[in-house]
Design a protein around this motif. Structure first.
Motif, PDB file in Angstrom:
ATOM      1  N   ASN A   1       0.813  -1.214   0.000  1.00 48.94           N
ATOM      2  CA  ASN A   1       0.000   0.000   0.000  1.00 48.94           C
ATOM      3  C   ASN A   1       0.848   1.267   0.000  1.00 48.94           C
ATOM      4  N   HIS A   2       2.031   1.215  -0.637  1.00 50.45           N
ATOM      5  CA  HIS A   2       2.799   2.432  -0.898  1.00 50.45           C
ATOM      6  C   HIS A   2       2.282   3.072  -2.191  1.00 50.45           C
ATOM      7  N   THR A   3       2.407   4.397  -2.299  1.00 51.86           N
ATOM      8  CA  THR A   3       1.868   5.117  -3.454  1.00 51.86           C
ATOM      9  C   THR A   3       2.909   6.091  -3.998  1.00 51.86           C
ATOM     10  N   LEU A   4       3.103   6.054  -5.317  1.00 55.24           N
ATOM     11  CA  LEU A   4       3.991   6.986  -6.012  1.00 55.24           C
ATOM     12  C   LEU A   4       3.156   7.797  -6.995  1.00 55.24           C
ATOM     13  N   THR A   5       3.320   9.121  -6.976  1.00 54.68           N
ATOM     14  CA  THR A   5       2.518  10.002  -7.822  1.00 54.68           C
ATOM     15  C   THR A   5       3.406  10.979  -8.588  1.00 54.68           C
ATOM     16  N   PHE A   6       3.168  11.055  -9.909  1.00 56.11           N
ATOM     17  CA  PHE A   6       3.781  12.082 -10.751  1.00 56.11           C
ATOM     18  C   PHE A   6       2.666  13.007 -11.233  1.00 56.11           C
ATOM     19  N   THR A   7       2.890  14.316 -11.148  1.00 54.73           N
ATOM     20  CA  THR A   7       1.892  15.298 -11.566  1.00 54.73           C
ATOM     21  C   THR A   7       2.442  16.141 -12.703  1.00 54.73           C
ATOM     22  N   MET A   8       1.650  16.248 -13.774  1.00 57.02           N
ATOM     23  CA  MET A   8       2.004  17.098 -14.907  1.00 57.02           C
ATOM     24  C   MET A   8       0.761  17.823 -15.393  1.00 57.02           C
ATOM     25  N   VAL A   9       0.794  19.139 -15.341  1.00 58.28           N
ATOM     26  CA  VAL A   9      -0.343  19.968 -15.732  1.00 58.28           C
ATOM     27  C   VAL A   9       0.161  21.074 -16.645  1.00 58.28           C
ATOM     28  N   GLY A  10      -0.568  21.338 -17.727  1.00 63.68           N
ATOM     29  CA  GLY A  10      -0.212  22.404 -18.649  1.00 63.68           C
ATOM     30  C   GLY A  10      -1.417  23.236 -19.002  1.00 63.68           C
ATOM     31  N   GLY A  11      -1.173  24.344 -19.728  1.00 58.79           N
ATOM     32  CA  GLY A  11      -2.256  25.230 -20.120  1.00 58.79           C
ATOM     33  C   GLY A  11      -2.154  26.552 -19.412  1.00 58.79           C
ATOM     34  N   PHE A  12      -3.284  27.074 -18.999  1.00 57.96           N
ATOM     35  CA  PHE A  12      -3.307  28.390 -18.363  1.00 57.96           C
ATOM     36  C   PHE A  12      -2.450  28.401 -17.102  1.00 57.96           C
ATOM     37  N   ASN A  13      -2.528  27.345 -16.323  1.00 55.41           N
ATOM     38  CA  ASN A  13      -1.640  27.142 -15.182  1.00 55.41           C
ATOM     39  C   ASN A  13      -0.794  25.902 -15.441  1.00 55.41           C
ATOM     40  N   GLN A  14       0.369  25.815 -14.821  1.00 53.55           N
ATOM     41  CA  GLN A  14       1.279  24.705 -15.069  1.00 53.55           C
ATOM     42  C   GLN A  14       1.832  24.178 -13.752  1.00 53.55           C
ATOM     43  N   GLN A  15       2.046  22.851 -13.720  1.00 51.35           N
ATOM     44  CA  GLN A  15       2.535  22.242 -12.490  1.00 51.35           C
ATOM     45  C   GLN A  15       3.305  20.969 -12.806  1.00 51.35           C
ATOM     46  N   LEU A  16       4.380  20.749 -12.070  1.00 48.45           N
ATOM     47  CA  LEU A  16       5.136  19.500 -12.086  1.00 48.45           C
ATOM     48  C   LEU A  16       5.336  19.078 -10.635  1.00 48.45           C
ATOM     49  N   GLY A  17       5.176  17.771 -10.380  1.00 46.09           N
ATOM     50  CA  GLY A  17       5.336  17.327  -9.004  1.00 46.09           C
ATOM     51  C   GLY A  17       5.592  15.849  -8.896  1.00 46.09           C
ATOM     52  N   ILE A  18       6.117  15.441  -7.756  1.00 46.23           N
ATOM     53  CA  ILE A  18       6.340  14.036  -7.444  1.00 46.23           C
ATOM     54  C   ILE A  18       6.066  13.846  -5.958  1.00 46.23           C
ATOM     55  N   GLY A  19       5.432  12.721  -5.622  1.00 45.58           N
ATOM     56  CA  GLY A  19       5.132  12.432  -4.227  1.00 45.58           C
ATOM     57  C   GLY A  19       5.210  10.947  -3.944  1.00 45.58           C
ATOM     58  N   TYR A  20       5.549  10.609  -2.712  1.00 45.96           N
ATOM     59  CA  TYR A  20       5.627   9.212  -2.296  1.00 45.96           C
ATOM     60  C   TYR A  20       5.024   9.092  -0.901  1.00 45.96           C
ATOM     61  N   GLU A  21       4.140   8.087  -0.718  1.00 51.10           N
ATOM     62  CA  GLU A  21       3.427   7.922   0.544  1.00 51.10           C
ATOM     63  C   GLU A  21       3.495   6.466   0.979  1.00 51.10           C
ATOM     64  N   TRP A  22       3.670   6.249   2.281  1.00 51.83           N
ATOM     65  CA  TRP A  22       3.749   4.882   2.793  1.00 51.83           C
ATOM     66  C   TRP A  22       3.003   4.781   4.129  1.00 51.83           C
ATOM     67  N   PRO A  23       2.383   3.614   4.418  1.00 54.82           N
ATOM     68  CA  PRO A  23       1.659   3.430   5.675  1.00 54.82           C
ATOM     69  C   PRO A  23       2.570   2.876   6.760  1.00 54.82           C
ATOM     70  N   ASN A  24       2.057   2.808   7.986  1.00 53.35           N
ATOM     71  CA  ASN A  24       2.812   2.147   9.049  1.00 53.35           C
ATOM     72  C   ASN A  24       2.824   0.643   8.794  1.00 53.35           C
ATOM     73  N   ASN A  25       3.836  -0.034   9.307  1.00 49.65           N
ATOM     74  CA  ASN A  25       4.007  -1.446   8.993  1.00 49.65           C
ATOM     75  C   ASN A  25       3.398  -2.379  10.020  1.00 49.65           C
ATOM     76  N   LYS A  26       2.785  -1.818  11.090  1.00 45.13           N
ATOM     77  CA  LYS A  26       2.155  -2.644  12.098  1.00 45.13           C
ATOM     78  C   LYS A  26       0.748  -2.135  12.360  1.00 45.13           C
ATOM     79  N   PHE A  27      -0.033  -2.955  13.088  1.00 41.78           N
ATOM     80  CA  PHE A  27      -1.415  -2.589  13.367  1.00 41.78           C
ATOM     81  C   PHE A  27      -1.513  -1.290  14.155  1.00 41.78           C
ATOM     82  N   GLY A  28      -0.814  -1.206  15.275  1.00 43.10           N
ATOM     83  CA  GLY A  28      -0.941  -0.029  16.122  1.00 43.10           C
ATOM     84  C   GLY A  28       0.376   0.597  16.474  1.00 43.10           C
ATOM     85  N   ASP A  29       1.375   0.439  15.615  1.00 40.77           N
ATOM     86  CA  ASP A  29       2.698   0.950  15.927  1.00 40.77           C
ATOM     87  C   ASP A  29       3.405   1.301  14.623  1.00 40.77           C
ATOM     88  N   GLY A  30       4.557   1.950  14.756  1.00 38.28           N
ATOM     89  CA  GLY A  30       5.356   2.255  13.584  1.00 38.28           C
ATOM     90  C   GLY A  30       5.157   3.670  13.079  1.00 38.28           C
TER      91      GLY A  30
END
Length: 467
Positions: A147-176
């Motif tokens: 359940n890790h997530t990698l995101t690339f963002t590319m937007v053009g036109g009137f407004n423009q954007q470039l981005g990168i993001g990475y997200e990860w959850p905790n590895n245990k039920f109630g800890d981490g």
């Protein structure tokens, strides 16, 4: 207004008109009890690792494993909130726990774009195609089956954007630890440059760019238990604006055309909601303090201190009816520029019925109360749809909601009445009704009709937050 979640609306409106991985845990024959489990069978996993499922049901590999109807319902909603499955079913048969899941696609190209306006209602007042910007988020879900997530963002036109993001959850039920890191670059030719008569004033600088923004953020959360945690956020923003913006509003970023912001945010979170996207029981509480240090290109320095809190509570009355409430507030101590004084109406913090307006100040208090009546809770067979069998069964829920909102912007250290911004000194309230639709556990569409204290009836569409 962004419409990267346009698929929410399409799927919701349409809904109204195999190699399987198996995991069998060996039986332990000792101490059989009525509510104990001695087998766990999981069907439907292809990429997702077993530990990702085990984490949500707090299974550590030891038997016997206690189960009852309340836990089954809770675990099913936890699994459905992961954004990994289009269908989840849990059953207890004799001394066995059966978990049936259907995995989503784990690569999406989400359209991202919008209008040079804050929301759909504002764009509808003056719809123009040349105010569009278009692009997409290229999202890779469930990396490594964890359940890790990698995101690339590319937007053009009137407004423009470039981005990168990475997200990860905790590895245990109630800890981490869990976290997210992202970097973005954005530039645009039109900005919300000031406020007059409780509305945003737009400044277009085409062909020049009105502003450029470099930003980065790191969010880390230390889980104390499944429901409690400590959150640490650091963000960096570098603003550079065109001189015409400075001439239009000298206080846009505090009297200069370049500004660096460093923000440290620390807080406590508690979250016992039964479902993240449309909860009907449980609560969420967040209490944060923030220090924001800014330096301009003229070496002007400022330290802004902010305290913020949010409490959302959901109470089931019976099988069909539930109540949702939110009480939220924040206050900023220090000298504020225009960007920092934006309070209600600019983001997801707004009072329904006032989508046409924005209110500036040092802080705000906001409360919402909703009475919901469930009108549908089914799993529809949609095999005729042009996507794979992963989406052939659509969990679909909908509610009719009656709501009442109240808000007040706080202006203890500065006067925001100039330029006709009278709502900054006014108690704001509204009454309304909405149709809320939740498809595939996470595709939320909300259609609101509200009457504000100005006597206006406002229609709006939102794809975020049940309340």
């Amino acid at each position: 207004m962004k419409f990267k979640h346009l698929k929410y609306l399409i799927l919701s409106l349409f809904s109204f008109a195999s190699v399987e991985a198996k995991a069998i845990v060996p039986q332990n024959q000792k101490h059989l009890v009525h509510d104990s489990v001695h087998f766990i069978l999981i069907e439907g996993l292809k990429r997702t690792q077993l530990k990702t499922v085990y984490r949500e049901i707090n299974f550590n590999g030891e038997f016997p494993f206690f189960v009852n109807d309340s836990l089954l319902n809770r675990w099913e909603k936890r699994l459905s909130s992961l954004n990994l499955f289009t269908d989840v079913e849990l059953r207890k048969i004799s001394d066995s726990l059966i978990i049936l899941v259907t995995e989503e696609f784990y690569f999406w190209i989400n359209p991202e774009g919008g209008f040079a306006d804050r929301n759909f209602r504002n764009w509808l007042s003056d719809p123009k195609l040349d105010r569009l910007y278009l692009g997409g988020d290229f999202i890779f879900y469930n990396l490594f089956g964890l359940n890790h997530t990698l995101t690339f963002t590319m937007v053009g036109g009137f407004n423009q954007q470039l981005g990168i993001g990475y997200e990860w959850p905790n590895n245990k039920f109630g800890d981490g630890w869990l976290g997210k890191i992202e970097f973005n670059y954005a530039r645009n030719r039109e900005i919300w440059a000031s406020t007059k008569d409780n509305r945003v004033l737009y400044l277009k600088t085409e062909p020049n760019y009105a502003q450029e923004i470099y930003s980065g953020a790191l969010k880390m959360t230390k889980k104390i238990s499944y429901e409690k945690g400590l959150e640490f956020n650091y963000t960096f923003d570098q603003f550079s604006i065109d001189k015409s913006v400075l001439n239009f509003n000298s206080n846009y970023i505090g009297g200069s055309n370049k500004l660096s912001l460093n923000s440290l945010n620390i807080g406590y979170i508690y979250d016992s909601r039964d479902q993240k996207h449309y909860p009907v029981s449980g609560s969420e509480f967040r209490l944060f303090g923030e220090l924001q240090y800014s330096v301009s290109n003229s070496n002007q320095q400022n330290l802004l201190k902010t305290i913020m809190s949010k409490w959302r509570n959901f109470i089931p009355l019976n099988r069909l009816y539930s109540i949702g409430t939110v009480i939220q507030g924040q206050y900023k101590f220090g000298n504020l520029n225009y960007l920092q004084s934006r309070q209600l109406g600019y983001t997801n913090d707004y009072i329904r019925g006032y989508e046409l307006y924005v209110i500036d100040g040092n802080g705000f208090i906001l409360s919402k109360v909703s009475l919901r009546r469930e009108i549908m809770n089914k799993k529809l067979n949609v095999k005729s749809l042009p996507w794979s069998k992963n989406y052939s069964k659509m969990p679909l829920q909908s509610w009719i909601t009656f709501f009442c909102d109240y808000a007040r912007v706080l202006n203890f250290s500065q006067n925001q009445v100039e330029n006709g911004n009278t709502l900054a000194q006014t108690n704001l309230n509204s009454l309304g009704i909405s149709l809320d639709i939740l498809a595939y556990y996470d595709l939320l569409s909300r259609f609101d009709i509200a009457r504000n204290r100005l006597g206006q009836w406002i229609f709006n569409i939102s794809f975020k937050h049940a309340i």
